[in-house]
Design a protein around this motif. Sequence first.
Motif, PDB file in Angstrom:
ATOM      1  N   THR A 326       0.830  -1.204   0.000  1.00 41.25           N
ATOM      2  CA  THR A 326       0.000   0.000   0.000  1.00 41.25           C
ATOM      3  C   THR A 326       0.866   1.256   0.000  1.00 41.25           C
ATOM      4  O   THR A 326       0.500   2.278  -0.588  1.00 41.25           O
ATOM      5  CB  THR A 326      -0.946   0.049   1.213  1.00 41.25           C
ATOM      6  OG1 THR A 326      -0.195   0.169   2.427  1.00 41.25           O
ATOM      7  CG2 THR A 326      -1.819  -1.194   1.272  1.00 41.25           C
ATOM      8  N   GLY A 327       2.016   1.191   0.673  1.00 44.11           N
ATOM      9  CA  GLY A 327       2.924   2.324   0.665  1.00 44.11           C
ATOM     10  C   GLY A 327       3.527   2.582  -0.696  1.00 44.11           C
ATOM     11  O   GLY A 327       3.715   3.730  -1.114  1.00 44.11           O
ATOM     12  N   VAL A 328       3.813   1.490  -1.416  1.00 49.71           N
ATOM     13  CA  VAL A 328       4.389   1.622  -2.759  1.00 49.71           C
ATOM     14  C   VAL A 328       3.348   2.164  -3.733  1.00 49.71           C
ATOM     15  O   VAL A 328       3.621   3.085  -4.521  1.00 49.71           O
ATOM     16  CB  VAL A 328       4.921   0.258  -3.245  1.00 49.71           C
ATOM     17  CG1 VAL A 328       5.396   0.358  -4.693  1.00 49.71           C
ATOM     18  CG2 VAL A 328       6.057  -0.221  -2.340  1.00 49.71           C
ATOM     19  N   VAL A 329       2.137   1.628  -3.682  1.00 41.97           N
ATOM     20  CA  VAL A 329       1.085   2.027  -4.617  1.00 41.97           C
ATOM     21  C   VAL A 329       0.686   3.486  -4.411  1.00 41.97           C
ATOM     22  O   VAL A 329       0.449   4.225  -5.369  1.00 41.97           O
ATOM     23  CB  VAL A 329      -0.141   1.101  -4.454  1.00 41.97           C
ATOM     24  CG1 VAL A 329      -1.311   1.622  -5.268  1.00 41.97           C
ATOM     25  CG2 VAL A 329       0.211  -0.321  -4.881  1.00 41.97           C
ATOM     26  N   SER A 330       0.624   3.908  -3.153  1.00 41.36           N
ATOM     27  CA  SER A 330       0.169   5.278  -2.866  1.00 41.36           C
ATOM     28  C   SER A 330       1.303   6.288  -2.848  1.00 41.36           C
ATOM     29  O   SER A 330       1.064   7.480  -2.678  1.00 41.36           O
ATOM     30  CB  SER A 330      -0.548   5.311  -1.517  1.00 41.36           C
ATOM     31  OG  SER A 330       0.358   4.994  -0.464  1.00 41.36           O
ATOM     32  N   ASP A 331       2.551   5.806  -3.017  1.00 37.93           N
ATOM     33  CA  ASP A 331       3.712   6.694  -2.959  1.00 37.93           C
ATOM     34  C   ASP A 331       3.703   7.480  -1.653  1.00 37.93           C
ATOM     35  O   ASP A 331       3.884   8.704  -1.636  1.00 37.93           O
ATOM     36  CB  ASP A 331       3.732   7.637  -4.160  1.00 37.93           C
ATOM     37  CG  ASP A 331       5.072   8.366  -4.306  1.00 37.93           C
ATOM     38  OD1 ASP A 331       6.071   7.876  -3.733  1.00 37.93           O
ATOM     39  OD2 ASP A 331       5.111   9.417  -4.962  1.00 37.93           O
ATOM     40  N   ALA A 332       3.508   6.754  -0.547  1.00 38.04           N
ATOM     41  CA  ALA A 332       3.371   7.388   0.764  1.00 38.04           C
ATOM     42  C   ALA A 332       4.670   8.076   1.180  1.00 38.04           C
ATOM     43  O   ALA A 332       5.760   7.650   0.815  1.00 38.04           O
ATOM     44  CB  ALA A 332       2.983   6.339   1.809  1.00 38.04           C
ATOM     45  N   LYS A 333       4.533   9.152   1.941  1.00 34.73           N
ATOM     46  CA  LYS A 333       5.676   9.913   2.407  1.00 34.73           C
ATOM     47  C   LYS A 333       6.066   9.460   3.818  1.00 34.73           C
ATOM     48  O   LYS A 333       5.221   9.233   4.678  1.00 34.73           O
ATOM     49  CB  LYS A 333       5.358  11.410   2.412  1.00 34.73           C
ATOM     50  CG  LYS A 333       4.921  11.936   1.043  1.00 34.73           C
ATOM     51  CD  LYS A 333       5.965  11.643  -0.040  1.00 34.73           C
ATOM     52  CE  LYS A 333       5.505  12.133  -1.405  1.00 34.73           C
ATOM     53  NZ  LYS A 333       6.456  11.736  -2.484  1.00 34.73           N
ATOM     54  N   LEU A 334       7.361   9.392   4.038  1.00 34.92           N
ATOM     55  CA  LEU A 334       7.885   8.881   5.300  1.00 34.92           C
ATOM     56  C   LEU A 334       8.094  10.016   6.303  1.00 34.92           C
ATOM     57  O   LEU A 334       8.740  11.016   5.984  1.00 34.92           O
ATOM     58  CB  LEU A 334       9.216   8.164   5.045  1.00 34.92           C
ATOM     59  CG  LEU A 334       9.855   7.422   6.216  1.00 34.92           C
ATOM     60  CD1 LEU A 334       8.945   6.286   6.666  1.00 34.92           C
ATOM     61  CD2 LEU A 334      11.220   6.877   5.804  1.00 34.92           C
ATOM     62  N   PRO A 335       7.559   9.887   7.519  1.00 36.79           N
ATOM     63  CA  PRO A 335       7.835  10.898   8.537  1.00 36.79           C
ATOM     64  C   PRO A 335       9.286  10.820   8.992  1.00 36.79           C
ATOM     65  O   PRO A 335      10.012   9.885   8.656  1.00 36.79           O
ATOM     66  CB  PRO A 335       6.873  10.526   9.666  1.00 36.79           C
ATOM     67  CG  PRO A 335       6.651   9.056   9.491  1.00 36.79           C
ATOM     68  CD  PRO A 335       6.688   8.810   8.010  1.00 36.79           C
ATOM     69  N   ALA A 336       9.703  11.787   9.788  1.00 37.74           N
ATOM     70  CA  ALA A 336      11.082  11.808  10.287  1.00 37.74           C
ATOM     71  C   ALA A 336      11.309  10.657  11.253  1.00 37.74           C
ATOM     72  O   ALA A 336      10.389  10.245  11.972  1.00 37.74           O
ATOM     73  CB  ALA A 336      11.360  13.139  10.971  1.00 37.74           C
TER      74      ALA A 336
END
Length: 413
Positions: A326-336
């Motif tokens: 799901t992170g790959v498909v949505s191009d999710a942004k990583l917090p610090a």
Amino acid sequence: MSQNLGGAGEFAWVKLVFTDLSGTARAVQIPGAAFDQAMSEGVRVDGSALEGRNRLIETDLVLKPDPTTLLPSGERSGRVICDLFDDEGNPWPLDPRHALRQMVTSTSIASDGWEGAAELEWYLLRPDFMPVDGEGYFSYARGEGERLLAKTAEQLLSLNVPLSAAHHEAGPGQYEVNLTGATPLALADTLMNARTIIGDLAHAEGLIATFMARPLNELPGSGMHIHQLLPGEDPSDSMLVEQIISGILSHASALCAFGAPTINSYRRLHRGAEAPSHATWAHASRSALVRLSHKSQGLVSIEYRGSDSSANPYLVIAALLAASETGVVSDAKLPAPLEESVEGVGLAQVETAPTQLPRSLEQAIRELLGDDQLVDCFDDRLIGRYSEDLMAEVEASQGYVSDWERQRYLGGL
């Protein structure tokens, strides 16, 4: 993992092993001479055993051995991991191994070059439930626990179970083995084999090997840390790595239903410096839910620290693949990253307050059922039955009076 034995004719008996929803190993033994027939026709079993702790009606299913997992398990005896099918030859939807295999085929991150590893911890206890020793991390002390650990490592290696290390863990009588596996399915099979082998060896010595999340008060819990290993030299220079971690963090609460699947699991989470309490990631902190580090041979490790040793490895790995995808498909942004524990830093000093992980199994179930994106990655029948099984565990515990309650309330108000 197989020794390529070619068949089971040399064995007097072969144990057909399968796994229920709770992650408990089940088995049926057949004569070695009947193994070829089992391969071609299967062996009928009552499939309600797959439903875990809350069995319903009997269901006729067929066990079919996976010959690549055939291993010797004693003098003239063998063991093999099986898949389950219905009468029409369809994979049974409540089979955790089938669920993982489906997840592998439906996620892109598991298709090419995915490697996995795991750290499996357990306690070795005497019949009175006391640890076999009083040692700690990487102890060199000799005793029955260390002898059994050495015997465990020898047997795992002799069976081609991929093992990179074995050592004493933080708690008295607590041990760990580090396992590797080239594929998600091989890693889950390896974890199931390791747990049963460790348990069998302890039983033979009159000892108890327990994979409870936290079997003893005031002592560390036992984790089953899952590593996703991806090609790369610099952990900070990979968009794919960032997306995978983002996906895991965004589904962290729901993942607890798979990684922390018992009432006792929540005696481990939120307890101690090395048990996660919030959905955070870090490079070094052992209190983070996800830890990113560089491994040898040009690999980056994404370590998920939220699962304990009682969890079903097939479902944990399947859920991690789904969350990562799901992170790959949505191009999710990583917090610090948060390199200190949330409790040590204080939420007021954190730019974006991380999600607190569930404090109970009931809360984890509700988080899972409310996470439509993660749930949709699984068969509806498996999620429905699995959540019912977990809730039955919650309800069974609610009528039980614990020693803690007696000590606190028995004297009156």
